[in-house]
Design a protein around this motif. Structure first.
Motif, PDB file in Angstrom:
ATOM      1  N   SER A 192      45.205  76.444  -4.356  1.00 23.47           N
ATOM      2  CA  SER A 192      46.027  75.746  -3.352  1.00 23.47           C
ATOM      3  C   SER A 192      47.481  76.158  -3.483  1.00 23.47           C
ATOM      4  N   LEU A 193      47.974  76.167  -4.719  1.00 26.42           N
ATOM      5  CA  LEU A 193      49.354  76.565  -4.975  1.00 26.42           C
ATOM      6  C   LEU A 193      49.617  77.964  -4.435  1.00 26.42           C
ATOM      7  N   ALA A 194      48.681  78.863  -4.757  1.00 21.76           N
ATOM      8  CA  ALA A 194      48.849  80.269  -4.367  1.00 21.76           C
ATOM      9  C   ALA A 194      48.919  80.400  -2.850  1.00 21.76           C
ATOM     10  N   ILE A 195      48.015  79.734  -2.158  1.00 26.33           N
ATOM     11  CA  ILE A 195      48.004  79.833  -0.688  1.00 26.33           C
ATOM     12  C   ILE A 195      49.319  79.334  -0.114  1.00 26.33           C
ATOM     13  N   PHE A 196      49.746  78.180  -0.611  1.00 26.56           N
ATOM     14  CA  PHE A 196      50.992  77.618  -0.083  1.00 26.56           C
ATOM     15  C   PHE A 196      52.177  78.530  -0.347  1.00 26.56           C
ATOM     16  N   PHE A 197      52.301  78.980  -1.592  1.00 28.38           N
ATOM     17  CA  PHE A 197      53.474  79.772  -1.927  1.00 28.38           C
ATOM     18  C   PHE A 197      53.381  81.216  -1.448  1.00 28.38           C
ATOM     19  N   THR A 198      52.259  81.552  -0.790  1.00 37.49           N
ATOM     20  CA  THR A 198      52.178  82.839  -0.097  1.00 37.49           C
ATOM     21  C   THR A 198      52.545  82.664   1.366  1.00 37.49           C
ATOM     22  N   GLY A 216      59.162  90.981  16.792  1.00 42.04           N
ATOM     23  CA  GLY A 216      58.120  90.358  15.977  1.00 42.04           C
ATOM     24  C   GLY A 216      58.005  88.867  16.155  1.00 42.04           C
ATOM     25  N   ALA A 217      58.367  88.376  17.340  1.00 39.31           N
ATOM     26  CA  ALA A 217      58.382  86.927  17.537  1.00 39.31           C
ATOM     27  C   ALA A 217      56.975  86.330  17.513  1.00 39.31           C
ATOM     28  N   VAL A 218      56.008  87.053  18.101  1.00 38.12           N
ATOM     29  CA  VAL A 218      54.667  86.469  18.191  1.00 38.12           C
ATOM     30  C   VAL A 218      53.989  86.350  16.821  1.00 38.12           C
ATOM     31  N   PRO A 219      54.028  87.404  15.977  1.00 38.71           N
ATOM     32  CA  PRO A 219      53.475  87.215  14.619  1.00 38.71           C
ATOM     33  C   PRO A 219      54.168  86.082  13.877  1.00 38.71           C
ATOM     34  N   PHE A 220      55.472  85.967  14.104  1.00 39.65           N
ATOM     35  CA  PHE A 220      56.226  84.898  13.459  1.00 39.65           C
ATOM     36  C   PHE A 220      55.715  83.533  13.892  1.00 39.65           C
ATOM     37  N   ALA A 221      55.479  83.386  15.203  1.00 38.33           N
ATOM     38  CA  ALA A 221      54.998  82.103  15.718  1.00 38.33           C
ATOM     39  C   ALA A 221      53.637  81.767  15.098  1.00 38.33           C
ATOM     40  N   ILE A 222      52.770  82.754  15.042  1.00 35.69           N
ATOM     41  CA  ILE A 222      51.441  82.523  14.468  1.00 35.69           C
ATOM     42  C   ILE A 222      51.570  82.127  13.001  1.00 35.69           C
ATOM     43  N   ALA A 223      52.463  82.860  12.295  1.00 33.77           N
ATOM     44  CA  ALA A 223      52.636  82.574  10.866  1.00 33.77           C
ATOM     45  C   ALA A 223      53.171  81.166  10.645  1.00 33.77           C
ATOM     46  N   THR A 224      54.121  80.728  11.481  1.00 34.96           N
ATOM     47  CA  THR A 224      54.660  79.375  11.276  1.00 34.96           C
ATOM     48  C   THR A 224      53.613  78.318  11.561  1.00 34.96           C
ATOM     49  N   PHE A 225      52.783  78.560  12.576  1.00 29.27           N
ATOM     50  CA  PHE A 225      51.757  77.570  12.851  1.00 29.27           C
ATOM     51  C   PHE A 225      50.762  77.479  11.687  1.00 29.27           C
ATOM     52  N   CYS A 226      50.353  78.642  11.189  1.00 34.79           N
ATOM     53  CA  CYS A 226      49.441  78.624  10.036  1.00 34.79           C
ATOM     54  C   CYS A 226      50.103  77.898   8.866  1.00 34.79           C
ATOM     55  N   HIS A 227      51.371  78.195   8.653  1.00 38.77           N
ATOM     56  CA  HIS A 227      52.064  77.561   7.541  1.00 38.77           C
ATOM     57  C   HIS A 227      52.160  76.056   7.731  1.00 38.77           C
ATOM     58  N   PHE A 228      52.331  75.624   8.973  1.00 36.11           N
ATOM     59  CA  PHE A 228      52.375  74.195   9.297  1.00 36.11           C
ATOM     60  C   PHE A 228      51.104  73.511   8.816  1.00 36.11           C
ATOM     61  N   VAL A 229      49.958  74.102   9.184  1.00 37.07           N
ATOM     62  CA  VAL A 229      48.684  73.510   8.776  1.00 37.07           C
ATOM     63  C   VAL A 229      48.530  73.558   7.252  1.00 37.07           C
ATOM     64  N   ILE A 230      48.854  74.719   6.684  1.00 37.55           N
ATOM     65  CA  ILE A 230      48.725  74.871   5.229  1.00 37.55           C
ATOM     66  C   ILE A 230      49.636  73.879   4.506  1.00 37.55           C
ATOM     67  N   ALA A 231      50.839  73.697   5.049  1.00 39.54           N
ATOM     68  CA  ALA A 231      51.796  72.789   4.395  1.00 39.54           C
ATOM     69  C   ALA A 231      51.264  71.365   4.352  1.00 39.54           C
ATOM     70  N   ILE A 232      50.655  70.925   5.452  1.00 37.66           N
ATOM     71  CA  ILE A 232      50.135  69.554   5.466  1.00 37.66           C
ATOM     72  C   ILE A 232      48.988  69.415   4.471  1.00 37.66           C
ATOM     73  N   ILE A 233      48.114  70.417   4.464  1.00 36.64           N
ATOM     74  CA  ILE A 233      47.007  70.364   3.506  1.00 36.64           C
ATOM     75  C   ILE A 233      47.552  70.398   2.084  1.00 36.64           C
ATOM     76  N   ALA A 234      48.548  71.271   1.870  1.00 40.33           N
ATOM     77  CA  ALA A 234      49.128  71.385   0.528  1.00 40.33           C
ATOM     78  C   ALA A 234      49.746  70.070   0.097  1.00 40.33           C
ATOM     79  N   LEU A 235      50.398  69.415   1.056  1.00 40.18           N
ATOM     80  CA  LEU A 235      51.031  68.133   0.755  1.00 40.18           C
ATOM     81  C   LEU A 235      49.997  67.146   0.233  1.00 40.18           C
ATOM     82  N   ILE A 236      48.875  67.083   0.909  1.00 39.71           N
ATOM     83  CA  ILE A 236      47.838  66.144   0.495  1.00 39.71           C
ATOM     84  C   ILE A 236      47.176  66.629  -0.791  1.00 39.71           C
ATOM     85  N   SER A 237      46.959  67.950  -0.856  1.00 43.78           N
ATOM     86  CA  SER A 237      46.158  68.493  -1.947  1.00 43.78           C
ATOM     87  C   SER A 237      46.891  68.499  -3.281  1.00 43.78           C
ATOM     88  N   PHE A 238      48.149  68.983  -3.316  1.00 43.46           N
ATOM     89  CA  PHE A 238      48.756  69.004  -4.645  1.00 43.46           C
ATOM     90  C   PHE A 238      50.210  68.569  -4.717  1.00 43.46           C
TER      91      PHE A 238
END
Lengths: 332, 386, 228
Positions: A192-198, A216-238
């Motif tokens: 979990s730590l690794a995914i978040f900090f990547t 590179g705006a579109v890859p950036f948008a996709i990356a932020t959305f993925c990070h949004f989901v990962i961040a919430i999971i990370a928050l709950i997870s660790f």
């Protein structure tokens, strides 16, 4: 029904917001059908006037949406003493089948409304409203969404009865309860730590690229959305367990309490802002080639990317500090 | 935000305020009604939350489990033998019998709560009374409150008279729970209600450290099916729910105030007089955009909302916490002959402020959006023709 | 500098009270000159002025201002152009009552958000130029007709526009003040501004400051010789 002032406030506020959006959507249909910027007809001038109204109304509606998200969570939290087994919003939301769906729809609604406001801002800066039809189509998509959210929320709030037995966050956010949530929580800590900090540096790095190279705006948008989901999971997870200093306490809502310095508000605000600005950067990208927007969109994207990077950094910083100063050690 | 954007906001705010000052009458009327609306709503919210807090604090010391015996759905006396069997349940730390009841005093027309207390067990004939009792019971109609060494004659269940002497009064700070309380020795209590010495009103059960009261309550019900166990948690929840319910009812009634307020706001916003229209026309003619006018209208609304919010909330704070919520007392505290006098402890938090904001500022904003926009989209061309 | 191509303006189209204010006007106004628009009331002068000043949009036809085609722009962008390019002086002056003349002069610049001290100084300099420095802090209700007009002129100049437009500026002035006004216009022309004045006052149209007179009647321009 429970006559709690907070519930009444939410019902009234959301009802009015949905009403305002329906009106905006109605105007949107008229504009989509009849808009012609080159025409000097009375009808066109009237539509140009109306579009100010819609802009204003939508700005207010978005403001209320954001506030009502926090008010909703806070209301659920303050109602928890009335439900057996609930210690915080986690339990209150589980009281009937509408609680969590309302929360999720509300969050998505916030993201959509934020993106709309960004597109609207770009359109208003150009001299000839080049995105007018696009933004009203988007409005027509968002409006039923918000109506669904208002309805779900109403069902949730109006079917609340005290003394229903519900589960507390320790049960809901537990690695053994057999839900999707629990599978996520059961991931090895290091993973979990690794995914978040990547995902965080990837999102921020792409943002920096947008800021420096205006590409590179579109890859950036996709990356932020993925990070949004990962961040919430990370928050709950660790992340939460470090803040609570308890390896079994994963609740995402207890962070909002006074005893943890209300840090939850800062973290959630950071995640939301990071997501909205990141998504907005990608949303306006397809329109860069329009003549009147050529000099407007790239600077806007740079500003949005910068805000997104800052918001993400705030979240990462709080996470790192929490892990370092925590008395909890996960060195097992 | 760069400096010119901030500068622009300041200029527009400045003009908005000066424009409002030039039309004091209508604006003051609106602010007053707005303030009043907020005052009423804030008063309800503050008093409900404060009462909930008081209840929670007070109930902290109630017994964890209270066991009552039920006959035909009503509470009946409980035999002391039950106490022995309950004390043997795993996890129970202690079981104490309680003796208490309601006594109707024909003289004053009030109900007192009588309670036996072990600390008075060797002081037959003495009693300690609460402030409410002292106020209602007035020998010789002299309007003097009862004090030390005054006597209340109790009529026992078998017709005899048992006079008890006041030896102490509960302090005013405890009025919320002791107003109607009379504490007396066990022997006198049993005499008044003719209760046999093998019986008690109910039993108070304390669970050991870390033991689950819910499980113990379940076990008690199993071995004594004619009892019911009331958990502290249940009482707390009921109080909270009742206060919420009452508070919400008042808010619903006060929705009636919201309507005139909203109508007044709408009326003021739509009723632009010629002078206001002229001003906006001039602004547009000299180069202000529609969005600039909308911004000015926004600041007008914000100024009015902030002023009303600030004043309404302050007045409500004073009303509830300094003037003891004169206007709402009876509804919130329930019907009784013996009202405790007490001052609510201030309890205000951000959540209340947010709820108040949603209940007032949002309807105001919604109602003024369309009129504001209409005035902002005045055609500058029309100014040329006047 | 400004070119109008076949401009038409119709009020209330399709309704019983439909009115054609301007019916096919072609006009070119060159930079740095002073043009007078002459004609009886109802001839469409004011409407044409409105369109020239980007305060109204024509029903059909093209407008080019400083080489930029503006007829297809939104109302909002028109305002932006108007603010930067035009300064308008109204027949009734249209100053905001209840505030000082200095504030009135500064108001058109508010949305630009520049530093207060800079703006105030510029406004004071303009009032000084027009001999109104002493009345800077007087409420406009207390100004005489001539002083009010000069305040209106100062206001029109605050954003340093290239084009000054005036609608019947001498309607409420006596002869002396009217001549004073035209003198100020002459001075502005010398400073490089383009002046357009709509007026049926001979003091204006016959003034030496005016380079060209355009006559209008019934929504059309009258060619020299009387043919529309």
């Amino acid at each position: 029904m429970m006559f709690h002032p907070g519930i009444l406030a939410l019902l009234l506020g959301s009802g009015l917001t949905a009403g305002m959006l329906c009106y905006s959507a109605y105007e949107g249909v008229r504009i989509i059908r009849g808009w012609d910027i080159r025409s000097g007809s009375e009808q066109q001038l009237e539509m140009e006037r109306r579009t100010y109204l819609v802009s204003t109304v939508m700005s207010y509606a978005m403001g209320f949406q954001l506030l009502s998200l926090f008010l909703f969570i806070y209301t659920a939290d303050s109602l928890s003493p009335l439900f057996v087994g609930a210690m915080c919003a986690a339990g209150s939301l589980k009281v009937n089948g509408f609680g969590y769906p309302t929360l999720i729809v509300k969050i998505v609604g916030c993201l959509l409304a934020g993106v709309w406001l960004i597109i609207n801002a770009a359109d208003n800066q150009a001299l000839d409203y080049p995105l007018i039809r696009i933004k009203y189509w988007l409005l027509l998509f968002i409006t039923p969404f918000i109506i669904v959210e208002t309805t779900l929320q109403a069902f949730y709030l109006l079917s609340l009865k005290p003394n229903i037995i519900t589960s507390c966050c320790a049960v809901l956010f537990n690695a053994d309860s057999g839900t999707i949530m629990s599978d996520l929580l059961a991931l090895p800590h290091a993973l979990s730590l690794a995914i978040f900090f990547t995902s965080a540096p990837i999102a921020m790095g792409l943002g920096l690229y947008v800021y420096l190279k205006e590409k590179g705006a579109v890859p950036f948008a996709i990356a932020t959305f993925c990070h949004f989901v990962i961040a919430i999971i990370a928050l709950i997870s660790f992340i939460s367990i470090y803040i609570y200093e308890l390896p079994t306490h994963h609740c995402p809502f207890c962070l909002l309490h006074q005893e943890y310095g209300y840090v939850g508000y800062v973290m959630y605000a950071a995640i939301l802002i990071g997501a909205v600005t990141g998504l907005g950067t990608g949303a306006i990208n397809p329109f860069r080639s329009i003549t009147t927007l050529r000099h407007i969109i790239p600077p806007m994207q740079r500003k949005l990317a910068l805000v997104s990077i800052v918001a993400t950094s705030v979240f990462v910083l709080i996470t790192v500090v929490a892990i370092f100063i925590s008395n909890l050690s996960m060195a097992a | 935000m760069n400096l010119s954007a901030i500068g622009k906001q300041r200029y527009i705010l400045d003009l908005a305020l000066s424009s409002m000052a030039r039309r004091k009458g209508k604006n003051i009327a609106l602010v007053m009604v707005y303030t009043f609306t907020l005052f009423m709503l804030a008063s309800v919210v503050f008093s409900v939350d404060s009462l909930k807090q008081e209840a929670a604090l007070t109930l902290q010391d109630t017994p964890e489990i209270t066991v009552q015996r039920q006959v035909a759905g009503r509470q009946d006396l409980i035999p002391l033998t039950y106490a022995e069997s309950i004390s043997r349940i795993k996890g129970v730390q202690s079981v104490e019998p309680r003796l208490w009841g309601y006594y109707y005093d024909a003289f004053s027309g009030a109900n007192y709560t009588l309670m036996a207390n072990t600390s008075l067990s060797d002081r037959t004939g003495d009693m300690v009374i609460g402030a409410g009792v002292a106020r209602r019971n007035d020998i010789g109609k002299t309007n003097r409150k009862l004090g030390k060494n005054d006597i209340i004659p109790f009529i026992t269940a078998d017709g005899a008279v048992l006079p008890l002497t006041v030896k102490g009064l509960f302090p005013p700070a405890s009025e919320l729970v002791t107003a109607d309380l009379v504490l007396m020795p066990e022997t006198d209590f049993r005499k008044i209600f003719t209760i046999h010495k093998d019986q008690a009103t109910d039993l108070v059960v304390k669970a050991g450290n870390g033991k689950d009261p819910v499980m113990i309550a379940g076990e008690i019900s199993r071995i004594h099916p004619d009892t019911r166990s009331i958990l502290r948690q249940d009482i707390l929840q009921t109080y909270q729910a009742v206060f919420d319910w009452r508070g919400g009812m008042i808010v619903m009634l006060l929705a009636g105030i919201l309507f005139p307020f909203v109508i007044l706001a709408w009326d003021k916003a739509t009723g632009l007089n010629a002078e206001e229209k002229r001003e906006i026309g001039i602004l547009k003619a000299v180069g202000w955009e529609t969005s600039d006018i909308l911004l000015m209208k926004f600041w007008e609304g914000a100024a009015i909302s902030l002023a009303a919010f600030f004043m309404g909330v302050l007045l409500a704070y004073g009303h509830i916490f300094l003037a003891s919520s004169i206007l709402f007392e009876s509804v919130l505290q329930g019907w009784s002959v013996l009202y405790p006098h007490f001052r609510l402890t201030p309890y205000v938090n951000g959540y209340q402020v947010a709820a108040l904001f949603f209940l007032t500022v949002i309807p105001y904003t919604v109602v003024t959006v369309v009129p504001s926009w209409r005035s902002a989209t005045i055609d500058p061309d029309s100014v040329m023709r006047i | 500098m400004i070119r109008l191509d076949n401009i038409r303006k119709v009020f209330n189209p399709g309704k019983p009270n439909e009115f054609v204010a301007i019916d096919g006007v072609n006009l070119t106004i060159d930079a740095h000159g002073a043009t007078a628009l002459k004609g009886p009331s109802g001839s469409g002068k004011t409407t044409l002025l409105s369109i020239l000043a980007c305060m109204a949009q024509p029903t059909s036809g093209g407008i080019t201002v400083q080489d930029r085609e503006i007829s297809s722009l939104s109302g909002q962008s028109l305002t932006g152009i108007r603010r930067k390019t035009f300064g308008v002086i109204f027949q009734q002056f249209h100053l905001i009552k209840g505030i000082t003349s200095l504030e009135n002069v500064m108001i058109p610049a508010y949305p630009l958000g520049e530093k207060f001290s800079t703006l105030q100084k510029r406004a004071m300099d303009l009032l000084d130029l027009l001999n109104l420095a002493g009345k800077a802090y007087s409420k406009v209700e207390w100004l005489s007709g001539g002083e009010a007009q000069r305040t209106a002129i100062a206001r029109a100049l605050i954003n340093n526009p290239a084009i000054i437009i005036a609608d019947e500026p001498t309607a409420h002035l006596d002869t002396r003040l009217s001549l004073e006004f035209m003198e100020i216009m002459r001075q502005l022309k010398k400073d490089g501004k383009t002046i357009i004045i709509a007026s049926h006052d001979p003091i204006v149209s016959e003034s030496g400051a005016i380079d060209r007179v355009v006559e209008m009647r019934d929504g059309r321009i009258v060619e020299p010789g009387g043919v529309a």
